[in-house]
Design a protein around this motif. Structure first.
Motif, short mmCIF file in Angstrom:
data_model
loop_
_atom_site.label_atom_id
_atom_site.label_comp_id
_atom_site.label_asym_id
_atom_site.label_seq_id
_atom_site.Cartn_x
_atom_site.Cartn_y
_atom_site.Cartn_z
N ILE A 159 -3.95 61.88 9.21
CA ILE A 159 -4.15 62.20 10.63
C ILE A 159 -3.24 61.35 11.51
N THR A 160 -3.22 60.04 11.26
CA THR A 160 -2.44 59.15 12.14
C THR A 160 -0.93 59.34 11.96
N SER A 161 -0.51 59.76 10.77
CA SER A 161 0.92 59.98 10.56
C SER A 161 1.43 61.17 11.36
N LYS A 162 0.54 62.11 11.66
CA LYS A 162 0.92 63.28 12.47
C LYS A 162 0.87 62.98 13.96
N LYS A 163 0.31 61.82 14.31
CA LYS A 163 0.19 61.40 15.72
C LYS A 163 -0.50 62.46 16.59
N ILE A 164 -1.60 63.00 16.06
CA ILE A 164 -2.37 63.99 16.81
C ILE A 164 -3.18 63.26 17.87
N ALA A 165 -3.04 63.67 19.12
CA ALA A 165 -3.75 63.00 20.20
C ALA A 165 -4.95 63.82 20.70
N ASN A 166 -4.94 65.11 20.48
CA ASN A 166 -6.00 65.98 20.96
C ASN A 166 -7.21 65.89 20.01
N PRO A 167 -8.38 65.51 20.52
CA PRO A 167 -9.56 65.36 19.66
C PRO A 167 -9.95 66.65 18.93
#
Length: 120
Positions: free
Chosen positions: A63-71
């Protein structure tokens, strides 16, 4: 202890080294929120947590490697990772809920302002 409690304990144990409120910690907490809102998913997640490639650190890294910001996108990615149903909306944040009764609401005067409707 039931399956949901076992799953939550396992998630917390696998993520015990995450700094509170960090991105990694937030992903872990969102997983807990999802399985708490969908207890039927807890058994699937609990089984997956026994497989190294499916443990919380692997989920967090993905998840963090994709840098997803939207919950909502994070929720969908978590559900895809564990192949569990996606909730139609973000589940409530279980970790914020107080297990005791909520504090009584303060009057507007105690909050430091006056509600004009109180004067009528």
């Amino acid at each position: 202890m039931n399956i949901l409690e076992n799953a939550v304990d396992c998630i917390k144990n696998q993520g015990k080294d995450y700094k509170k409120y960090s991105n990694e910690w937030n992903v872990m907490q969102q997983l807990i929120d999802i399985i708490t809102a969908q207890p039927e998913s807890a058994e699937i997640v609990l089984q997956d947590l026994n497989v190294e490639e499916m443990q919380v650190p692997a989920l967090v890294k993905k998840i963090t490697s994709k840098k997803i910001a939207n919950p909502v996108e994070v929720m969908n990615a978590i559900c895809d990772f564990y192949s569990i149903p996606k909730p139609s909306e973000l589940p409530p944040e279980v970790w914020r809920m107080n297990k005791t009764s909520p504090a009584p609401a303060k009057s507007t005067e105690e909050q430091g302002f006056i509600n004009l409707m109180d004067l009528l």
